[in-house]
Design a protein around this motif. Sequence first.
Motif, PDB file in Angstrom:
ATOM      1  N   GLN A   1       5.642  -6.253   5.642  1.00  0.00           N
ATOM      2  CA  GLN A   1       5.845  -5.040   5.410  1.00  0.00           C
ATOM      3  C   GLN A   1       4.432  -4.201   4.551  1.00  0.00           C
ATOM      4  O   GLN A   1       3.691  -4.977   4.093  1.00  0.00           O
ATOM      5  CB  GLN A   1       6.889  -4.949   4.099  1.00  0.00           C
ATOM      6  CG  GLN A   1       7.372  -3.673   3.621  1.00  0.00           C
ATOM      7  CD  GLN A   1       7.989  -3.948   2.356  1.00  0.00           C
ATOM      8  OE1 GLN A   1       8.595  -4.962   1.763  1.00  0.00           O
ATOM      9  NE2 GLN A   1       8.827  -2.567   1.649  1.00  0.00           N
ATOM     10  N   ASP A   2       4.371  -3.093   5.173  1.00  0.00           N
ATOM     11  CA  ASP A   2       3.069  -2.299   4.831  1.00  0.00           C
ATOM     12  C   ASP A   2       1.874  -2.968   5.444  1.00  0.00           C
ATOM     13  O   ASP A   2       0.537  -2.586   5.147  1.00  0.00           O
ATOM     14  CB  ASP A   2       2.723  -2.274   3.374  1.00  0.00           C
ATOM     15  CG  ASP A   2       3.831  -1.611   2.611  1.00  0.00           C
ATOM     16  OD1 ASP A   2       4.377  -0.815   2.942  1.00  0.00           O
ATOM     17  OD2 ASP A   2       4.156  -2.229   1.325  1.00  0.00           O
ATOM     18  N   ARG A   3       1.921  -3.561   6.735  1.00  0.00           N
ATOM     19  CA  ARG A   3       1.144  -4.394   7.319  1.00  0.00           C
ATOM     20  C   ARG A   3       1.270  -4.156   8.956  1.00  0.00           C
ATOM     21  O   ARG A   3       1.211  -5.228   9.713  1.00  0.00           O
ATOM     22  CB  ARG A   3       0.809  -5.870   6.972  1.00  0.00           C
ATOM     23  CG  ARG A   3       0.252  -6.208   5.612  1.00  0.00           C
ATOM     24  CD  ARG A   3      -0.088  -7.377   5.438  1.00  0.00           C
ATOM     25  NE  ARG A   3       1.069  -8.251   5.559  1.00  0.00           N
ATOM     26  CZ  ARG A   3       1.021  -9.577   6.161  1.00  0.00           C
ATOM     27  NH1 ARG A   3      -0.005  -9.706   6.892  1.00  0.00           N
ATOM     28  NH2 ARG A   3       2.087 -10.336   6.368  1.00  0.00           N
ATOM     29  N   ALA A   4       1.600  -2.854   9.172  1.00  0.00           N
ATOM     30  CA  ALA A   4       2.069  -2.789  10.657  1.00  0.00           C
ATOM     31  C   ALA A   4       0.915  -2.951  11.771  1.00  0.00           C
ATOM     32  O   ALA A   4       1.429  -3.680  12.633  1.00  0.00           O
ATOM     33  CB  ALA A   4       2.402  -1.152  10.781  1.00  0.00           C
ATOM     34  N   ASP A   5      -0.082  -2.527  11.198  1.00  0.00           N
ATOM     35  CA  ASP A   5      -1.524  -2.953  12.215  1.00  0.00           C
ATOM     36  C   ASP A   5      -1.511  -4.297  12.522  1.00  0.00           C
ATOM     37  O   ASP A   5      -1.939  -4.819  13.673  1.00  0.00           O
ATOM     38  CB  ASP A   5      -2.546  -2.398  11.575  1.00  0.00           C
ATOM     39  CG  ASP A   5      -2.823  -0.969  11.728  1.00  0.00           C
ATOM     40  OD1 ASP A   5      -2.333  -0.465  13.075  1.00  0.00           O
ATOM     41  OD2 ASP A   5      -3.298  -0.294  11.088  1.00  0.00           O
TER      42      ASP A   5
END
Length: 410
Positions: free
Chosen positions: A186-190
């Motif tokens: 989550q919130d670390r798509a890259d």
Amino acid sequence: MHLILKNARLVTMEEGSTGYTPTEPCYLLIRSGLIVAMGEDLSTLYGNTPKEWSDCPVLDCAGSIVTPGLIDPHTHLVFAGSRTQEFEARLNGESYQAIAQRGGGINSTVASTRTASVDELIELALPRLDSLIKSGCTTIEVKSGYGLTLEDEAKMLVAAKSLENHRRVSITTTLLAAHTVPPEYQDRADEYINYVVTDIIPHVAKHNLADSVDVFCESIGFTLEQTERVFAAAKAHGLAVKGHTEQLSNLGGSVLAAQYQAQSVDHIEYLDLAGVKALATSGTVATLLPGAFYFLRETQLPPIEWLREFNVPMAIGSDINPGTSPFADLQLMMNMACTLFRLTPEEALRGVTCHAAAAIGQKDTIGQIRKGFKANLAIWDINHPSELSYQYGLKGLKQRIFAGSIEHVA
Ligand code: NIG
Ligand code: FE
């Protein structure tokens, strides 16, 4: 293994042909799973080898309509769990996007699918597969995308391919690891995309688990930059690409997909003129998914007129999945494509035969009744091919021929 069909009214859907008027009742000769000849005069069709055909079985089609076996070029057939409560939530006013943002949607199916074994996934997929087969399918594309770890994506792809051992059907598999960001990223798509590109794609390519790679390019999926990283990695590993693009908004995913010679771009309700022109140049198929349009009560129509004007081939898929299209019937999709998108019944039939074949990279072997093509056929209890789009749940499939042998339909 030889087979002769007689009194067959063929709707060949041959590339380049216009119209779909059935032939006069004729013969069709099949050898080793391939179509070898068709026509009205059997002795000419035998050529120099009449003996070869003397004892072979003959199926009298009694004037029935025979089409290529239907091809569903876009499914999420393998998954566990149910999303019926989200259906209720949507009826109480919550949007598909809002449900996804609170951790439901695709990630709710991910949670259920991660806990299922390969055997359980197969067991759950078989009734859906049977329904597609009953609607005339002989080839079905199946995506992963509810595992989102290397092990779980591989498990889904193995389950999908194994369906070939349970039913007489051909399955093509697509890696959709870039379906959504899993909860642990989550919130670390890259960073998740790094994992997809450096771990999952190389593993899937090395073990031949998928034929192509798909990405959900969308605000609730992945950005254009992230999508491009996945496409580049797929190509570098010799895999074809395709995209869930322009479904809920226009991020430019279809133009990007065209630059990577994608086999197809799918959904495309929000595709603009520049996107259509890009598809025309790259030869990418536009795959329409009317079940998802209907189920999400979308109002933005895909740009059918532009697709026609620029000769972009249009395919139709069921998109069967628990969130946006819980429908396992390709004939229903043909009807929806006509009623909702205003396709003609002929365009709809092309959409599930020759154009669907192109959408999965098999246009030279399936989707047409043509010499040298695979003998995957559907024999119908109808008088004209337009009835396949016109009616639903009434007259239907009588028999299928898969890889040259007959299968009766219950
Ligand atoms: O094709 N658009 C993204 N993927 C699927 C939906 C998946 C889901 O909601 O489970 C689709 O619509
Ligand atoms: Fe889909």
